[in-house]
Design a protein around this motif. Structure first.
Motif, PDB file in Angstrom:
ATOM      1  N   ARG A   2      -1.190 -15.267  -2.954  1.00 49.96           N
ATOM      2  CA  ARG A   2      -0.088 -16.193  -3.190  1.00 49.96           C
ATOM      3  C   ARG A   2       1.161 -15.786  -2.414  1.00 49.96           C
TER       4      ARG A   2
ATOM      5  N   GLN B   8       3.281 -11.726   2.064  1.00 51.30           N
ATOM      6  CA  GLN B   8       2.988 -10.327   2.410  1.00 51.30           C
ATOM      7  C   GLN B   8       1.535 -10.003   2.102  1.00 51.30           C
TER       8      GLN B   8
ATOM      9  N   PHE C  31       1.462   5.295   6.523  1.00 53.39           N
ATOM     10  CA  PHE C  31       2.138   6.522   6.912  1.00 53.39           C
ATOM     11  C   PHE C  31       1.134   7.511   7.506  1.00 53.39           C
TER      12      PHE C  31
ATOM     13  N   ALA D 210       1.158   0.108  15.426  1.00 55.89           N
ATOM     14  CA  ALA D 210       2.154  -0.656  14.665  1.00 55.89           C
ATOM     15  C   ALA D 210       1.479  -1.727  13.817  1.00 55.89           C
TER      16      ALA D 210
ATOM     17  N   ALA E  17      -0.219  -0.225  10.770  1.00 57.37           N
ATOM     18  CA  ALA E  17       0.781   0.240   9.803  1.00 57.37           C
ATOM     19  C   ALA E  17       1.444  -0.953   9.118  1.00 57.37           C
ATOM     20  N   VAL E  18       1.789  -1.984   9.888  1.00 61.72           N
ATOM     21  CA  VAL E  18       2.382  -3.183   9.295  1.00 61.72           C
ATOM     22  C   VAL E  18       1.422  -3.777   8.265  1.00 61.72           C
TER      23      VAL E  18
ATOM     24  N   ASN F 281       1.376  -1.706   5.113  1.00 65.22           N
ATOM     25  CA  ASN F 281       2.655  -1.838   4.411  1.00 65.22           C
ATOM     26  C   ASN F 281       2.742  -3.181   3.695  1.00 65.22           C
ATOM     27  N   LEU F 282       2.355  -4.252   4.393  1.00 60.75           N
ATOM     28  CA  LEU F 282       2.386  -5.590   3.788  1.00 60.75           C
ATOM     29  C   LEU F 282       1.439  -5.650   2.592  1.00 60.75           C
TER      30      LEU F 282
ATOM     31  N   ASP G 115       2.941  -3.885  -0.428  1.00 59.27           N
ATOM     32  CA  ASP G 115       3.984  -4.674  -1.092  1.00 59.27           C
ATOM     33  C   ASP G 115       3.390  -5.874  -1.812  1.00 59.27           C
TER      34      ASP G 115
ATOM     35  N   LEU H 100       0.299  -7.039  -8.870  1.00 56.09           N
ATOM     36  CA  LEU H 100      -0.048  -6.257 -10.057  1.00 56.09           C
ATOM     37  C   LEU H 100       1.074  -6.257 -11.087  1.00 56.09           C
TER      38      LEU H 100
END
Lengths: 315, 534, 274
Positions: C10, C13, C205, C253, C256-257, C260-261, C264, C270
């Motif tokens: 939904r 991200q 990371f 990149a 990692a993106v 990270n997305l 988030d 959750l």
């Protein structure tokens, strides 16, 4: 804030440094390098090696060696570098001063950029500006320093030729050229920090803007800029102090890479050279100094927080 | 009388993923100068949405479908942001439910009122301070000058609510909305705030909308009352008429659900013989020793409490927050270490370690918040089957659900798919599963709405009758406890001040001064002929 | 699980993050099969080629196909980063849960020590560990896992303590449940969710850290096609062909993106309040 708190906090710093010293000493002792061979070279006779081992105390139990080393550290004697044969402390101190300049400039630049960006994104939440800042910060936190640095050199030094690619000029020698050389390294370290801190500022401010007291302030009829400045920002920026202090650890990591790439003779490069040459006293001193820097930064942040937030009473 | 605040045919929707949901439908309401209008409803009834609509503080997904909102002729809906700042706080004030969150923790109490005086009344900082101190004195804050310099965490809940009230009255507004201003406060403090409200209201004649779920409070304050249910005002009129002879079905149900101390719900009598539980000089200390501080900072939760519970008896324990009533529950269930004596059916229980499986089985607890007491990752079946798996015996989940009037197919649901009342029924079923002899009910109804609360109480009374278990019924609601308890123990600051039978309390009255103070502070539903205060 | 997926998809991200991570995982697992050329094949005549139909991303200083090398390297970079994170999380979770469960002085001593270890920057700690264990990808994985352990221990402990306060745990204690049941059945299912979120962000990371170690010559060794190593090797030739740097940098990149997305997105999905 009481004297007892300060005492307790100082005790914690000392405990931290003690743990770090054990850790660093322990790790370096396992290093598959023989200090005696390092000193005399491969061609030394077994008798010579035995003699120097005896002289350096390398045959003593490991905890005796540790205590002797710790005793030296406490009295300001970090030993002599195995590579250069010179005392470690002056070299470390000089390297540290260069690194601190780099770190301070990076954190300064970060604050100048990250605070306004975070605030802007939070105030314009859900608008294009917010999305743009969010997107940029996702990319920012996903680029390791070595990538940023390499690309920066490629673009600004190789293609455009605006800035020198690598090298270091002392500030005292030629301030203008010194700063010119620092632009790319500082920008590299700042990028990831700006991305991280602006995200934090945004989320803290968004939370603050949703508190009951900000709602109460709006319903008291105060204009939005007063609500933002007096009621929301104050509470949102306080946690940022802690976040920035925790990021100092990240800055120190970044410095290692950036100094290596830009050939800046700071503490990071010193450490890498020491690791490559298995220069034990130098590794030990460098790691300890880095941990101490981190501890002090966090201590100062706690003091600043306590001074600014009346709710916190350290007892 | 001309209306100060006038709401006419106001309709409001909230846009959701499933389409628009009606929050308010054709709401009409008016308040004249000097008048207090009570707005009564349960959670989700739309009473708070109406307050936000009047304050023009609507959620981003709110859609106004029509109607008017007027303040002395000013069309509130037509106001632009600049016009709004001129109205809010100056002509239209609001007092919030929880003073501990509605005050900014990093500003002094004084600053939070002077900023309003400076902005709306254009006072100089020095004048604003002088005026604020006068207001603080007026709302009954002792040493106003010192209070000005304090931060919210340095003041009590009652003091903070006085500051919020002072701020709301600071610019002499025409109308103030009071959104459950005493709900977050203890009984005695709440009473003082209500008295202050009455005084200030009479003195200033401000038109007041008093929003509350508590019919008793409203009955003693408001001249007129509006009952709101599912976004509609189902009944509106003079307070005495509405509460004395309710017309709407919903109002009648609501009134019937209000605990009335004169109506007994329990018919059982405790069994004679030795006590089931005997507590002797029980003391509970909180705080644990840290690495740096050898001795535990002994915060005392309960101090030298002595009481007993008979088999089949409902012993009510009342007190304000921090009185130690929940601490007692924690000690009896082994959640807190205690000193002193405890005996169950004559068998001494020396401490938490001595609480064996037999004891645990006989002593069950139901907590206040069913959200927290049911594991969100377990299905109802798993939750209810656990006691029988632990203690042995047959565990018919369907029968357990039936015993608390829930359908059997709830067994396959997760807690978050149930309403608050349903969740509390599951927690009750879990407690009764091993056929305990003592059930500790720790504020089991205080997070529930009035009507749900009444049905849960009926269930508990029925279960008590059929099972013969004893209850330790902990609550802050004295009216409620007087309806169901055989005996009532009153606690204050960790100490037991009085134990009295419900009958004696009704006939002879309280014996201890604190009990008397508590009883006097409790609002009573006023539907009789003699006005409570007027 | 289906519910979680729906909630995850939904948010933008969550949806983009999940898509990126799935894509990367597929490439990492099936990479060598998808590669159009042999990643090790040298073509001295086709060096420093810009992207073309034959070599979609161009060729490097030895004429090797960059796309094929990237696909081969995905396994090293991404899977090893996942492994390092999983190891660090596991170790951290054990320490954190044990510390929270034991409480009192043990808890305080463990946490002070964890704080102390965290005073050493992750990169420095991994640098030290790699210098002891020797260079190489496996040792880099171990170093990253060790460097992540204190942070994960701290997070696990705070989550476990929060769960420990919940009334369903109190109810279990009051019922007389054993420690094993309480930890495994009541606490663990509620502790896992926030840890998965943290883990997902940490993978990003770890990818960066692993690439950095390889870049510094301490992780994967030539002729491996680990992405950090590819950047490091390409630096010397960047004026000849910038593509050699751009592609692996972009790959790092992107991964990692993605994580990270996803992290988030998972955090939002959750969170029961939204």
């Amino acid at each position: 804030m009481s004297g007892r708190y300060l005492l307790r906090r100082t005790g914690l710093i000392l405990y931290t440094l003690l743990v770090v010293s054990v850790l660093v000493f322990g790790i370096t002792q396992v290093l598959p390098a023989d200090a005696a061979t390092m000193l005399l070279g491969e061609n030394a006779t077994p008798e010579q090696l035995a003699a120097i081992r005896e002289r350096l105390g390398l045959n003593d139990p490991i905890w005796t060696q540790y205590l002797r080393w710790l005793g030296g550290v406490v009295t300001g004697d970090f030993g002599t570098s195995m590579r250069t044969g010179l005392p470690v402390l002056p070299q470390i101190a000089e390297a540290l001063s260069r690194s601190l300049l780099l770190a301070a400039l990076s954190i300064g630049l970060m604050l100048v950029l990250a605070l306004p960006l975070g605030i802007l994104a939070a105030v314009r939440r859900g608008r294009p500006v917010d999305l743009l800042v969010s997107l940029a910060s996702y990319v920012g936190i996903s680029l390791p320093e070595f990538v940023t640095a390499t690309l920066a050199i490629l673009v600004f030094a190789d293609w455009l030729g605006w800035l020198p690619p690598t090298g270091y000029v002392p500030l005292t020698e030629d301030p203008a050229r010194s700063l010119l050389h620092l632009i790319l390294p500082v920008a590299t370290i700042s990028l990831i920090l700006v991305a991280h801190v602006s995200r934090m500022v945004r989320s803290e401010l968004v939370d603050a803007l949703h508190t009951d007291y900000v709602r109460a302030a709006r319903l008291k009829g105060l204009p939005e800029r007063v609500v933002l400045r007096r009621h929301a920002l104050r509470n949102a920026l306080l946690p940022t102090i802690t976040i920035v202090a925790l990021d100092v650890g990240y800055v120190l990591g970044g410095i290692i890479v950036v100094e290596e790439i830009f050939a800046i003779p700071g503490i990071g490069r010193t450490l890498i050279v020491a690791v490559q040459n298995r220069d034990l006293p130098m590794i030990q001193a460098g790691a300890l100094v880095m941990a101490a820097t981190y501890c002090i930064a966090n201590f100062l942040a706690d003091l600043a927080y306590a001074a600014l937030d009346r709710r916190i009473q350290y007892g | 009388m001309t209306a100060v605040l006038e709401v006419a045919d106001y309709t409001l929707d909230y846009a959701t993923r499933q389409g628009p949901v009606r929050a308010l439908e054709d709401v009409s309401l008016s308040i004249a100068r000097g008048e207090v209008v009570g707005l009564v409803g349960e959670s989700g009834s739309g009473k708070t949405s109406l307050a936000w609509a009047i304050m023009r503080y609507l959620a981003p997904n709110a859609i106004e479908r029509g109607g008017t909102l007027r303040l002395s002729g000013t069309d509130l809906r037509a106001l632009k942001p600049a016009g709004l700042t001129a109205i809010r706080g100056k002509r239209l004030g609001m007092v919030f439910q929880d003073p501990s969150t509605s005050l900014n923790p990093t500003l002094t109490l004084g600053r939070q009122i002077t900023e309003v005086l400076e902005f709306h009344r254009g006072l100089s900082p020095a004048d604003a301070v002088r005026e604020a101190e006068a207001m603080f004195a007026r709302v009954g804050l002792r040493d106003p000058a010192a209070m000005m310099r304090r931060y919210p965490h340095e003041a009590s809940g009652g003091e903070k609510q006085r500051v919020v009230i002072a701020t709301a009255f600071a610019c002499r507004p025409e109308c103030i909305l009071f959104d459950e201003p005493t709900t977050a406060l203890d009984v005695v403090t709440a009473r003082q705030i209500l008295d202050l409200f009455r005084e200030l209201q009479a003195e200033t004649g401000v038109a007041s909308l008093y929003i509350s779920h508590d019919l008793a409070v409203v009955s003693g304050l408001a001249q007129r009352v509006a009952v709101i249910h599912q976004g509609r005002i189902v009944e509106q009129g003079a307070t005495r008429a509405v509460f004395g002879a309710p017309q709407a079905e919903y109002t009648r149900a609501l009134l019937a659900a209000v605990p009335r101390p004169d109506v007994r719900l329990t018919e059982t009598v405790p069994q004679p013989g030795p006590p089931l539980v005997a507590v002797q000089d029980m003391t509970v200390r909180y705080g644990r020793p840290s690495l740096f501080r050898r001795r535990a900072r002994g915060v005392i939760g309960a101090s030298a409490v002595t009481l007993d519970v008979r088999a089949g008896e409902i012993l009510g324990i009342v007190g304000e927050s921090g009185s130690g009533k929940s601490t007692l529950a924690r000690a009896l269930t082994g959640l807190a270490a205690f000193e002193g004596g405890l005996a169950f059916e004559g068998r001494p229980i020396g401490g938490v370690r001595a609480m064996d499986r037999a004891y645990r089985r006989q002593v069950q607890i139901v907590f206040q918040h069913p959200d927290s007491s049911l594991n969100p990752r377990q299905r109802i079946r798993e939750i209810l089957a656990r006691p029988s798996r632990l203690y042995g015996g047959e565990g018919d989940v369907g029968a357990l659900l039936q015993s608390v009037s829930l359908p059997a197919d709830f067994a396959d649901r997760f807690p978050h798919q149930l309403s608050g009342g349903q969740k509390q029924r599951v927690a009750i079923a879990r407690a009764f599963a091993p056929r305990p002899k003592l059930v500790i009910c720790d504020e089991v109804t205080s997070s529930l709405d009035v009507s749900v609360q009444a049905s849960v109480i009926r269930l508990l009374v029925e279960l008590q009758r059929s099972s013969g278990a004893a209850y330790l019924f902990i609550t802050h609601d004295i009216n409620l406890v007087r309806q169901i308890a055989h005996r009532i123990a009153v606690m204050q600051r960790g100490q037991l001040v009085e134990t009295i039978t419900a009958e004696d309390l009704a006939t002879r009255g309280p014996q201890h001064a604190y009990t008397a103070q508590l009883l006097a502070a409790v609002p009573r539903l006023d539907i009789g002929e003699t006005p409570d205060d007027a | 699980m289906a519910e979680l997926l729906r909630r995850l998809l939904r948010s933008p991200q969550g949806a983009i993050g999940l898509a990126l991570v799935l894509l990367v995982l597929v490439l990492a697992l099936a990479g060598p099969a998808l590669a159009p050329h042999d990643p090790e094949a040298l073509s001295p005549l086709r060096r420093y080629r810009p992207p073309s139909a034959d070599y979609l991303l161009g060729t490097d200083q030895l004429g090797r196909d960059i796309l094929s090398r990237l696909l081969a390297g995905a396994r090293a970079t991404v899977l090893l980063a996942l492994l390092a994170t999983a190891l660090g999380t596991l170790a951290g979770a054990v320490i954190g849960t044990a510390s929270a469960f034991l409480g009192g002085k043990v808890d305080e001593a463990v946490m002070r020590t964890v704080d102390a270890v965290m005073a050493v920057p992750s990169l420095l700690l991994s640098l030290l560990i790699v210098s002891v264990l020797g260079r190489g990808a496996e040792n880099a994985v171990l170093a990253i896992a060790i460097a992540f352990t204190p942070g994960m221990a701290r997070i696990t402990r705070s989550v476990a303590l929060a769960v420990r306060q919940q009334d369903y745990v109190n109810a279990a204690i009051a019922r007389g449940e054993g420690a094993g049941y309480i930890v495994l059945r009541e606490m663990l299912p509620n502790v896992i969710a926030p840890i998965v979120v943290e883990m997902s962000i940490r993978v990003a990371f770890a990818v960066m850290l692993f690439a950095t170690l390889s870049f510094l010559g301490l992780g994967a060794q030539p002729p491996a096609s680990e992405w950090g190593l590819m950047v490091s090797e390409a630096r010397r030739f960047m004026h000849l062909s910038p593509w050699m740097i751009l592609w692996p940098a972009a790959a790092i990149a992107l991964v990692a993106v993605g994580f990270n997305l996803l992290g988030d997105g998972l955090r939002d999905a959750l969170n029961p309040r939204t």
